[in-house]
Enzyme design. Structure first.
Site, PDB file in Angstrom:
ATOM      1  N   THR A 152       6.946 -15.036  35.785  1.00  0.00           N
ATOM      2  CA  THR A 152       6.281 -13.472  36.394  1.00  0.00           C
ATOM      3  C   THR A 152       6.079 -13.901  37.439  1.00  0.00           C
ATOM      4  O   THR A 152       4.904 -14.662  37.753  1.00  0.00           O
ATOM      5  CB  THR A 152       5.203 -12.156  35.620  1.00  0.00           C
ATOM      6  OG1 THR A 152       5.684 -11.629  34.667  1.00  0.00           O
ATOM      7  CG2 THR A 152       5.351 -11.424  36.285  1.00  0.00           C
ATOM      8  N   ARG A 180      13.843  -6.213  24.543  1.00  0.00           N
ATOM      9  CA  ARG A 180      12.483  -6.321  24.716  1.00  0.00           C
ATOM     10  C   ARG A 180      11.778  -5.948  26.068  1.00  0.00           C
ATOM     11  O   ARG A 180      12.470  -7.496  27.461  1.00  0.00           O
ATOM     12  CB  ARG A 180      11.387  -7.461  23.794  1.00  0.00           C
ATOM     13  CG  ARG A 180       9.817  -6.941  24.366  1.00  0.00           C
ATOM     14  CD  ARG A 180       9.646  -8.173  25.966  1.00  0.00           C
ATOM     15  NE  ARG A 180       8.161  -8.020  25.760  1.00  0.00           N
ATOM     16  CZ  ARG A 180       7.003  -8.333  27.326  1.00  0.00           C
ATOM     17  NH1 ARG A 180       8.544  -9.269  28.322  1.00  0.00           N
ATOM     18  NH2 ARG A 180       6.549  -8.083  26.974  1.00  0.00           N
ATOM     19  N   VAL A 181      11.701  -4.663  26.621  1.00  0.00           N
ATOM     20  CA  VAL A 181      11.461  -5.004  28.407  1.00  0.00           C
ATOM     21  C   VAL A 181       9.658  -4.931  28.654  1.00  0.00           C
ATOM     22  O   VAL A 181       9.118  -4.323  27.866  1.00  0.00           O
ATOM     23  CB  VAL A 181      11.495  -3.512  28.601  1.00  0.00           C
ATOM     24  CG1 VAL A 181      11.027  -3.676  30.146  1.00  0.00           C
ATOM     25  CG2 VAL A 181      13.250  -3.585  28.592  1.00  0.00           C
ATOM     26  N   THR A 203       0.691  -9.724  36.469  1.00  0.00           N
ATOM     27  CA  THR A 203       1.209 -10.492  35.569  1.00  0.00           C
ATOM     28  C   THR A 203       0.399 -11.015  34.579  1.00  0.00           C
ATOM     29  O   THR A 203      -0.548 -10.367  34.227  1.00  0.00           O
ATOM     30  CB  THR A 203       1.629 -12.201  36.263  1.00  0.00           C
ATOM     31  OG1 THR A 203       1.575 -13.587  35.365  1.00  0.00           O
ATOM     32  CG2 THR A 203       0.415 -12.605  37.158  1.00  0.00           C
ATOM     33  N   GLY A 206       3.708  -8.582  29.295  1.00  0.00           N
ATOM     34  CA  GLY A 206       3.636  -6.599  29.145  1.00  0.00           C
ATOM     35  C   GLY A 206       3.046  -5.960  28.662  1.00  0.00           C
ATOM     36  O   GLY A 206       2.119  -4.512  29.318  1.00  0.00           O
TER      37      GLY A 206
HETATM   38  N1  GLY Z   1       4.756  -9.722  32.571  1.00  0.00           N
HETATM   39  C1  GLY Z   1       6.119 -10.091  31.947  1.00  0.00           C
HETATM   40  C2  GLY Z   1       6.704  -9.657  30.751  1.00  0.00           C
HETATM   41  O1  GLY Z   1       5.324  -9.812  29.738  1.00  0.00           O
HETATM   42  O2  GLY Z   1       7.816  -9.116  30.464  1.00  0.00           O
END
Ligand code: GLY
Length: 288
Positions: A152, A180-181, A203, A206
């Site tokens: 990130t 996956r997001v 960062t 996620g």
């Molecule tokens: N912080 C980036 C992700 O987990 O996709």
């Protein structure tokens, strides 16, 4: 007022072979952003251009250099936030856009919506005249050598008019499940900006970041603490409540910058009062 900018190239166990390339990339990004701010440009332009430089760099997990998913393809997410209006534009799961942050800016400024995903986002990119690229062309040699974690990139800035902006872009976690997001394209999670208080870009993995809405949480702490302290407070909440680790960069309405991380390393660069600093910060083993 005096403009300022801080950028990050990810908070994770950055392997030794990426340390120097990461420092070079974030230095170039912060210098470009600072140049824009010093010539009277907007915070939005500064964070967008800084992130484009990091997306184009093969050593960082965003744009070209994104970590491939379990199918060997990149799936990228990005967000840009305008602290003056609280408007944002974001895109998720795009596979063929070389600079997702450019598309996020177009979503914010040229549509009535805030977020587009996947093929719909790519169609929009084409309609705005952005070139779509072969997804394989976004995979770099550096990305193929990474075995775990997520990178990130992000930037937050304040311009001479006191306007703030935040931007975040990512290829996400290496070998993530298709579809996956993570946190990066979600407002208040991957980024947040409010001229009245400050701006943030996050960062780390996620899922924990989403659960505490890390960027919004950190900006709330900025209302009562200086940036470095606010960053530490937000990460402490995330660690205590979810066990998750990460990093965050912050700027407040006075132009003070700060960052913190609970991961082993974090790539950070900032420019303020005519000085530029770029480093990979490292925590002692007991602290990560
Ligand atoms: N912080 C980036 C992700 O987990 O996709």
């Amino acid at each position: 007022m005096e403009p300022a900018i801080i950028v990050h190239g990810g908070a994770w166990s950055i392997p030794d072979f990426l340390v120097e390339p990461n420092i070079k990339a974030i230095r170039r990004a912060v210098e470009r952003g600072y140049e824009i701010l010093n010539s009277g440009g907007s915070a939005l332009d500064a964070v967008e251009e800084a992130v484009v430089i990091m997306e184009d760099d093969p050593s960082l997990d965003a744009g070209y250099g994104s970590f491939p998913n379990e199918e060997g393809l990149v799936e990228m997410d990005a967000i840009i936030v305008d602290g003056r209006t609280l408007k944002f534009g974001s895109v998720a799961s795009v596979k063929r856009v070389r600079n997702p942050i450019r598309l996020a800016r177009l979503v914010m400024e040229r549509t009535e919506n805030h977020m587009f995903v996947s093929e719909g986002a790519e169609k929009l990119a084409e309609s705005f005249g952005l070139d779509l690229v072969d997804p394989q062309s976004l995979i770099s040699e550096f990305a193929l050598r990474v075995v775990r974690d997520s990178g990130t990139v992000g930037a937050v800035a304040i311009d001479s008019r006191g306007n703030m902006a935040a931007a975040t872009s990512t290829g996400g976690i290496i070998r993530k499940k298709s579809g996956r997001v993570g946190d990066s394209p979600l407002i208040g999670c991957g980024a947040f900006a409010d001229n009245l208080i400050g701006a943030a870009s996050a960062t780390g993995k996620g899922e924990p970041i989403m659960r505490v809405m890390l960027s919004r949480l950190a900006v709330d702490f900025l209302a009562r603490a200086p940036p470095e302290e606010a960053a530490k407070m937000a990460l402490e909440v995330m660690l205590k409540r979810t066990g998750g680790r990460g990093g965050i960069i912050l700027i407040n309405s006075r132009g003070d910058v700060g960052f913190a991380h609970t991961t082993k390393r974090m790539a950070v660069a900032y420019a303020k009062d005519g000085e530029v600093k770029a480093l990979v910060s490292e925590l002692p083993p007991a602290e990560h």
